[in-house]
Design an enzyme around this catalytic site. Structure first.
Site, PDB file in Angstrom:
ATOM      1  N   SER A 154       1.889  -3.631   2.624  1.00  0.00           N
ATOM      2  CA  SER A 154       2.150  -5.074   2.720  1.00  0.00           C
ATOM      3  C   SER A 154       1.527  -5.796   1.539  1.00  0.00           C
ATOM      4  CB  SER A 154       1.555  -5.658   4.005  1.00  0.00           C
ATOM      5  OG  SER A 154       1.971  -4.971   5.156  1.00  0.00           O
TER       6      SER A 154
ATOM      7  N   GLN B  50     -11.127  -4.711   1.263  1.00  0.00           N
ATOM      8  CA  GLN B  50     -10.848  -5.404   0.006  1.00  0.00           C
ATOM      9  C   GLN B  50     -12.146  -5.637  -0.769  1.00  0.00           C
ATOM     10  OE1 GLN B  50      -7.792  -5.856  -0.754  1.00  0.00           O
ATOM     11  NE2 GLN B  50      -6.603  -6.153   1.119  1.00  0.00           N
TER      12      GLN B  50
ATOM     13  N   TYR C 135     -10.392   2.651   5.824  1.00  0.00           N
ATOM     14  CA  TYR C 135      -9.277   2.340   4.931  1.00  0.00           C
ATOM     15  C   TYR C 135      -9.710   1.277   3.927  1.00  0.00           C
ATOM     16  CZ  TYR C 135      -4.463   1.331   3.538  1.00  0.00           C
ATOM     17  OH  TYR C 135      -3.303   1.163   2.824  1.00  0.00           O
TER      18      TYR C 135
ATOM     19  N   LYS D  78       3.574   6.151   5.456  1.00  0.00           N
ATOM     20  CA  LYS D  78       2.657   5.169   4.864  1.00  0.00           C
ATOM     21  C   LYS D  78       3.272   3.781   5.005  1.00  0.00           C
ATOM     22  CE  LYS D  78      -1.111   3.917   2.876  1.00  0.00           C
ATOM     23  NZ  LYS D  78      -1.031   2.643   3.636  1.00  0.00           N
TER      24      LYS D  78
ATOM     25  N   SER E 172       0.791  -1.235   0.000  1.00  0.00           N
ATOM     26  CA  SER E 172       0.000   0.000   0.000  1.00  0.00           C
ATOM     27  C   SER E 172       0.821   1.283   0.000  1.00  0.00           C
ATOM     28  CB  SER E 172      -0.960   0.000   1.194  1.00  0.00           C
ATOM     29  OG  SER E 172      -2.003  -0.928   0.969  1.00  0.00           O
TER      30      SER E 172
ATOM     31  N   GLU F  57      -0.218  10.004   5.147  1.00  0.00           N
ATOM     32  CA  GLU F  57      -0.863  10.305   6.428  1.00  0.00           C
ATOM     33  C   GLU F  57       0.087  11.190   7.228  1.00  0.00           C
ATOM     34  OE1 GLU F  57      -1.404   6.272   7.646  1.00  0.00           O
ATOM     35  OE2 GLU F  57      -2.724   5.870   5.939  1.00  0.00           O
TER      36      GLU F  57
ATOM     37  N   LYS G 122       0.005   3.348  -2.847  1.00  0.00           N
ATOM     38  CA  LYS G 122      -1.085   4.323  -2.846  1.00  0.00           C
ATOM     39  C   LYS G 122      -0.560   5.757  -2.889  1.00  0.00           C
ATOM     40  CE  LYS G 122      -4.602   1.524  -0.436  1.00  0.00           C
ATOM     41  NZ  LYS G 122      -3.958   0.203  -0.392  1.00  0.00           N
TER      42      LYS G 122
ATOM     43  N   ASN H 181       6.007 -10.163   5.203  1.00  0.00           N
ATOM     44  CA  ASN H 181       5.013  -9.275   5.793  1.00  0.00           C
ATOM     45  C   ASN H 181       5.007  -9.488   7.306  1.00  0.00           C
ATOM     46  OD1 ASN H 181       2.812  -7.756   6.563  1.00  0.00           O
ATOM     47  ND2 ASN H 181       1.300  -9.006   5.493  1.00  0.00           N
TER      48      ASN H 181
ATOM     49  N   ASN I 220      -8.974  -0.522  -0.171  1.00  0.00           N
ATOM     50  CA  ASN I 220      -8.385  -0.645  -1.501  1.00  0.00           C
ATOM     51  C   ASN I 220      -9.363  -0.256  -2.607  1.00  0.00           C
ATOM     52  OD1 ASN I 220      -5.904  -1.395  -0.527  1.00  0.00           O
ATOM     53  ND2 ASN I 220      -5.939  -3.464  -1.351  1.00  0.00           N
TER      54      ASN I 220
END
Length: 393
Positions: free
Chosen positions: A346, A148, A178, A343, A92, A300, A95, A371, A180
């Site tokens: 994973s 998701q 949050y 940010k 992410s 963020e 993003k 991860n 995707n």
């Protein structure tokens, strides 16, 4: 003829080779302040052991000087050590690139944050999702889109059908969840507004304008040798699978050298050509506040200095997995004082973290081919951040 090695000598050679994989391989780190080198070593080594992480590359920048520290292996099968040029999946953290693409579209006048999705996707006209704006999708405030897509969503046709039937759980702008699908739609709308393929925009416009020469959405065959293998919970080698909005939300493959360069571009946008400078600056504007965290486009934000507890809270499971009440600023907020941007990211086989403080001219990236828990990443990075801050004095 060379005399064969004895079993003892052979074993010593094997142990030496294995040990070398655990020692930091440094590029430009020989001249790093000793306190910084010690802080990195003390922060990273325990992660390798505690979470069985095969390899980690950590890169830092202090006043424009870069230092890299590499540990472990990029491939357990080949026992190849990682370097600053090894490609990692960043999940992410991708993003933040999607946000840069969207901000670039804003800069070119192709997109507006007040637009509704049906302007670019007529099939969504009159549907509940069309009440949300581009800004809502870019800040996870569209009204409750999930983390998701459901399993049956496999392609663009499924994606459109999903958005057509989606029902919000909150009014746009009142809840941060949050997601995707939310951020993915943000990047997708930007590409539609520019009438170009998203990956093409990244690879022909954004990456080159940022000076990223070893960063990919689609890794070419010539770069595959640099692509690390990730490892899942069962320690099986794995790489990310394609999926709806993969390019926008988790699809960037990048080296530590390029990711720290991206961080430096965010620290000093004035070094970029005008359109990309404005695009990067646009991702630093805050729109919503949830707890101590300010949500911008992709990044963020936290007032700096920030405590570890606040940084952990902003990157907690509750912030990722649950809806949280949020407040929109009356007007978009440009940081008025020192600010930390961060940010996490994973995939099933990789973990990443990036942060920077422009006022201090310091930044950090952490790339791992497993991860492992986000709190462990944040805690380790925070220890290094304190050393960076001291080195920047």
């Amino acid at each position: 003829m060379r005399k064969p090695l004895s079993p003892v000598v052979k074993m010593a050679s094997v142990l030496a080779a294995l040990s070398s994989c655990l020692l930091p391989v440094t590029v430009q780190a020989a001249d790093a302040p000793q306190k910084l080198t010690t802080a990195v070593d003390q922060a990273v080594r325990p992660l390798l052991k505690q979470y069985d992480v095969p390899g980690i590359v950590l890169g830092v920048t202090v006043n424009g000087r870069q230092h890299f520290f590499a540990y472990g292996v990029a491939s357990k099968e080949k026992q190849t050590p990682p370097t600053k040029d090894t490609l990692f999946e960043i999940g992410s953290v991708s993003k933040t690139f999607a946000a840069t693409v969207a901000s670039y579209a804003l800069t070119l006048g192709k997109l507006s944050l007040e637009d509704h999705p049906s302007k670019y996707m007529p099939a969504l006209q009159g549907k509940p999702i069309d009440k949300a704006t581009v800004l809502n999708f870019g800040t996870y405030t569209a009204g409750g889109l999930p983390l998701q897509f459901p399993g049956p969503v496999k392609n663009d046709r499924d994606m459109i059908a999903y958005f057509q039937q989606w029902q919000p759980s909150a009014a746009p702008g009142t809840q941060r969840r949050y997601s995707n699908p939310s951020l993915g739609l943000f990047g997708h709308l930007a590409a539609l507004a520019m009438k170009r393929d998203y990956a093409q925009i990244m690879e022909t416009d954004v990456f080159p304008k940022l000076g990223l020469n070893h960063t990919y959405v689609r890794v070419p065959q010539a770069a595959m040798a640099d692509y690390a293998w990730g490892y899942n919970k069962a320690n099986k080698p794995i790489r990310a699978n394609p999926g709806v909005f993969d390019s926008e939300t988790y699809g960037v493959r990048i080296s530590a050298a390029d990711l720290i360069r991206f961080v430096e571009a965010n620290i000093r946008p004035d070094t970029l050509e005008p359109s990309m400078r404005r695009a990067v600056e646009g991702t630093h504007i805050g729109y919503f506040k949830t707890g101590d965290m300010v949500q911008g486009l992709g990044w963020e934000q936290y007032a700096y200095p920030v405590t570890l507890d606040r940084l952990l809270a902003g990157n907690s499971e509750a912030m990722i997995q649950q809806p949280n009440a949020t407040t929109q600023f009356g007007a978009p907020q440009t940081p008025s004082g020192p600010t930390l941007f961060n940010k996490t990211g994973s995939t099933n086989g990789f973990g990443a973290y990036a942060l920077f403080v422009p006022a201090k001219k310091i930044g950090l990236v952490m790339l791992a081919n497993k991860n492992f828990p986000i709190p462990a990443r944040v805690t380790a990075a925070y220890a290094v951040l304190e050393a960076l801050d001291a080195a920047a004095q």
